[in-house]
Design a protein around this motif. Structure first.
Motif, mmCIF file in Angstrom:
data_model
loop_
_atom_site.group_PDB
_atom_site.id
_atom_site.type_symbol
_atom_site.label_atom_id
_atom_site.label_comp_id
_atom_site.label_asym_id
_atom_site.label_seq_id
_atom_site.Cartn_x
_atom_site.Cartn_y
_atom_site.Cartn_z
ATOM 1 N N HIS A 1 -11.441 6.085 -11.096
ATOM 2 C CA HIS A 1 -10.045 5.920 -10.819
ATOM 3 C C HIS A 1 -9.560 7.031 -10.243
ATOM 4 N N ALA B 1 0.631 5.340 -4.048
ATOM 5 C CA ALA B 1 -0.560 5.249 -4.983
ATOM 6 C C ALA B 1 -0.270 5.894 -6.229
ATOM 7 N N LEU C 1 0.815 -1.157 0.069
ATOM 8 C CA LEU C 1 -0.060 -0.070 -0.134
ATOM 9 C C LEU C 1 0.958 1.146 -0.047
ATOM 10 N N SER D 1 -5.861 4.570 -2.197
ATOM 11 C CA SER D 1 -5.278 3.277 -2.260
ATOM 12 C C SER D 1 -3.709 3.230 -1.710
ATOM 13 N N GLY E 1 -2.630 1.263 -11.304
ATOM 14 C CA GLY E 1 -3.932 1.309 -11.420
ATOM 15 C C GLY E 1 -4.196 2.145 -12.660
ATOM 16 N N SER F 1 -10.503 7.017 -6.454
ATOM 17 C CA SER F 1 -10.004 5.676 -5.646
ATOM 18 C C SER F 1 -8.559 5.632 -5.545
ATOM 19 N N HIS F 2 -7.828 6.419 -6.533
ATOM 20 C CA HIS F 2 -6.410 6.201 -6.546
ATOM 21 C C HIS F 2 -5.621 6.555 -5.516
#
Length: 200
Positions: free
Chosen positions: A36, A24, A21, A43, A29, A39-40
């Motif tokens: 996207h 990011a 993790l 993460s 991704g 959420s990026h």
């Protein structure tokens, strides 16, 4: 039986030690569309920690810092993202992101209270690196704009979470709550050292 601060710190330490993790950005991704973009940042531990700490600092300073410090970060991050999208190079991006976690964590852990203008300037400096890292991988098409909007909104949400956490601790007025926040911020700073050194 473990006290609540110890449980909280243990949970944070577990997150800090999760290498998958750590970052990011830079090729991780999807990079198009609002989803996207939103959420990026959620993460990556580096971004989550830095954004929550920006919110906590804003809460601790209070007054106009509540909106000025997070707004400065989001706006300067957008400018950094535009530089990245335009292909303008920026040295030491990953180091700047790791340093943001170290410095912001240390500020809270040590109880440092700077004037609002200095706090906004410091978070603005780090925002350039966070924005550039994501902007460099964004396409220049409409999907990239939607991605940028999602990314900025998620960042603002993380700031609000930090502000809320700061208010909860202040409202409780419990000495243990403040110790937990300072300890967690210290652990975040240590995580930043791990990111900077490549251990995490």
């Amino acid at each position: 039986m473990f006290s609540k601060p110890i449980k909280f710190n243990a949970a944070l330490a577990a997150l800090v030690l999760a290498p998958s993790l750590a970052f990011a950005h830079t090729g991780v991704g999807g990079t198009t569309g609002f989803f996207h973009g939103f959420s990026h940042p959620l993460s990556g531990l580096d971004h989550v920690l830095a954004m929550i700490m920006v919110g906590i600092i804003a809460c601790q300073l209070g007054g106009r810092a509540l909106w000025l410090v997070p707004a400065t970060f989001v706006l300067v991050m957008a400018a950094g993202g535009a530089l990245g999208m335009a292909g303008v190079g920026l040295p030491f991006v990953e180091a700047g992101i790791a340093l943001s976690v170290i410095v912001l964590g240390a500020v809270i852990a040590l109880g440092i209270r700077a004037p609002v203008a200095i706090a906004a300037g410091v978070v603005g400096l780090f925002a350039v690196f966070h924005g550039h890292a994501h902007g460099a991988e964004m396409p220049a098409a409409a999907g990239g704009i939607a991605y940028a909007i999602g990314f900025m909104l998620a960042t603002a949400v993380l700031h609000i979470a930090g502000i809320a956490l700061g208010f909860i601790v202040a409202r409780i007025g419990d000495r243990h709550g403040m110790i937990a926040v300072r300890t967690a911020s210290g652990l975040a700073a240590v995580a930043g050292v791990g990111l900077l050194s490549g251990v995490i």
